[in-house]
Design an enzyme around this catalytic site. Structure first.
Site: not given
Length: 499
Positions: A87, A162, A186
């Site tokens: 990420k 997210s 997330s």
């Protein structure tokens, strides 16, 4: 060695991390051929999904070639030759780390996050960085400065957030493993909406060093995988104390893979039924009820459980998290690194700060900074932030009481199916409610995993959430694995991406 032509590319990209590592270690595949297969799939599919912000093809092939040259050491590498995506809010040496924000455009860290360093040491191949809501603030990956990510199961729908880029990449077979982070759900929420596995560890179980901070008392790094066994394998590598992170725990790290016995006989399951009375998609609830019944049929006991303060979790979370975000994001000022707004010769330092932050941050990040600054301001601190921390303690105590006579708790990961792109961008409250079943675990610091538990009638994924006691990821994974073995959901492939 296997050539990556014809049918071999799809065959390689459909394998689990454990299968890939085993094949590389035994010499049945080369790390280079595996890396090439995934890079080819990324080149084919990512333009549609926008899951990756950076594809590090050259660096990944160099890593793979180094693994192939050192075959004598492969037996000691638990992720030998396995591609993984990171990420974009986790620092990666030599690769951009922007948190999908304009304000960090072009920033390349000189060091690795601890979790990234541990992955490299385990033989994993860092194949690229994945899209996310800006600074991990969002539930749909629509807040990225680099454009939204699409859900592999329905390209007109969100993948969750997210960590939507990581979840979409794993679901679409662009990588077998990815790292995400979560502050209020997330990892688990996008895992549910993309039909994969996502684990949030206990707070302190995995180092946060090198994770761009959003809410420091809530943030956690966690794995996204297609099967529970790969999540257990990855957790064994990521977990453990870190002198670079004062909040990392010294608790012993068990062998999570060995805990996957497939047996749930005698496991005590609690279901917070009152939380599910309203606002849950009937098809989502039906799939979760079927999953609970499947575990009961395999010997687990199921009882209802009360969480009297859980209904306050969303307001508490959005007070605590925004307050911490306001403090953490103060460092992005245009002075030390990242983006600086263009200025005229008469602009002073205050104007530079204002313009840089105004044009560098997106709308959702600015909204949360303003909310957080407000609740921390003189005259409002006790009424909002302090009160939220007091209720947070009550939420944690609810879980402590429940787990005194339970092993795990089951509920939906998301109350709804994936919604359409753009559907909630102008309605922040509805967007925030997407996390209604996940934020409590972050507030309480407990572990939780989302595993696929079927589909709605329009073939959209549903996730089953399994919560456990602090530092008992082993039981959470054991229950998830037992359910996965009893079903075929882990083998499902998004229909538009089969080839």
């Amino acid at each position: 060695m296997t050539e990556v032509n014809g049918q071999d590319g799809p065959r390689l990209t459909s394998q689990t991390a454990q299968d890939i590592c085993g094949a590389v270690t035994r010499g049945e595949e080369s790390a280079t051929s595996v890396c090439q297969a995934f890079l080819e799939r990324i080149a084919k599919v990512n333009p549609t999904l926008n899951a990756f912000t950076t594809v590090a093809a050259d660096a990944a092939l160099e890593q793979a070639a180094a693994i192939d040259r050192n075959r004598s050491a492969l037996a000691d590498l638990p992720l030998a030759g396995v591609p993984i995506a990171i990420k974009d809010n986790l620092c990666t040496r030599g690769l951009p780390t922007t948190a999908s924000s304009r304000i960090l455009a072009g920033f390349v860290p000189p060091y690795d996050a601890t979790v990234v360093a541990r992955l490299r040491a385990a033989g994993a191949v860092i194949i690229g960085k994945t899209n996310c809501d800006e600074f991990a603030m969002g539930s749909s990956t629509e807040n990225s400065a680099l454009g939204p990510t699409r859900n592999p199961w329905a390209l007109d729908r969100i993948p969750g957030g997210s960590s939507g880029g990581s979840a979409a990449a794993v679901a679409a077979r662009l990588v077998p493993l990815a790292l995400g982070s979560e502050t209020g759900g997330s990892v688990r929420q996008p895992a549910a909406l993309c039909g994969i596995v996502g684990l949030k560890p206990t707070y302190g179980r995995v180092s946060r060093y090198g994770l761009l901070a959003f809410g420091s008392s809530l943030d956690q790094v966690g794995p996204l995988t297609r099967v529970v066994r790969d999540a257990a394998l990855l957790m064994r590598i990521l977990s453990g104390s870190d002198p670079m992170d004062a909040t990392s725990a010294t608790e012993p790290v068990p062998d999570y893979v060995a805990a996957l016995t497939g047996d749930v006989r005698g496991v005590r399951i609690g279901v917070p039924r009152r939380l599910l009375d309203a606002g849950v998609d009937p098809e989502v609830l039906a799939r979760v009820d079927e999953a609970i019944a499947a575990l009961r049929d395999r010997g687990a006991s199921v009882t209802d459980v009360e969480l009297p303060h859980a209904r306050y979790a969303i307001p508490v979370y959005y007070l605590v998290a925004t307050a911490e975000a306001s403090s953490n994001l103060a460092r992005y000022d245009g002075v030390r690194y990242g983006y600086r707004a263009p200025l005229d010769e008469h602009a002073d330092l205050a104007a530079m700060y204002d313009r840089t932050r105004d044009t560098g941050f997106g709308a959702e990040v600015k909204r949360r900074i303003m909310l957080g600054t407000y609740v921390l301001s003189a005259g409002y601190y006790e009424a909002y932030y302090l009160k939220a921390q007091q209720v947070r303690t009550l939420i944690r105590r609810d879980y402590e009481r429940a787990f005194a006579h339970l092993d795990v708790m089951l509920l939906p990961t998301s109350p709804t199916r994936p919604f359409r792109l753009g559907e909630r961008v102008n309605d922040p409250l509805q967007m925030y409610l997407a996390d209604v079943f996940t934020v409590s675990a972050n507030l309480a610091g407990i572990p939780g995993v989302s595993v696929p538990c079927g589909f709605t009638r329009d073939r959209l994924p549903v996730g089953l959430q399994i919560l456990g006691r602090p530092f008992d990821e082993a039981t959470v994974l054991r229950v998830g694995d037992a359910y996965e073995r009893a079903t075929g959901w882990a083998q499902e492939v998004p229909p538009a991406l089969v080839s």
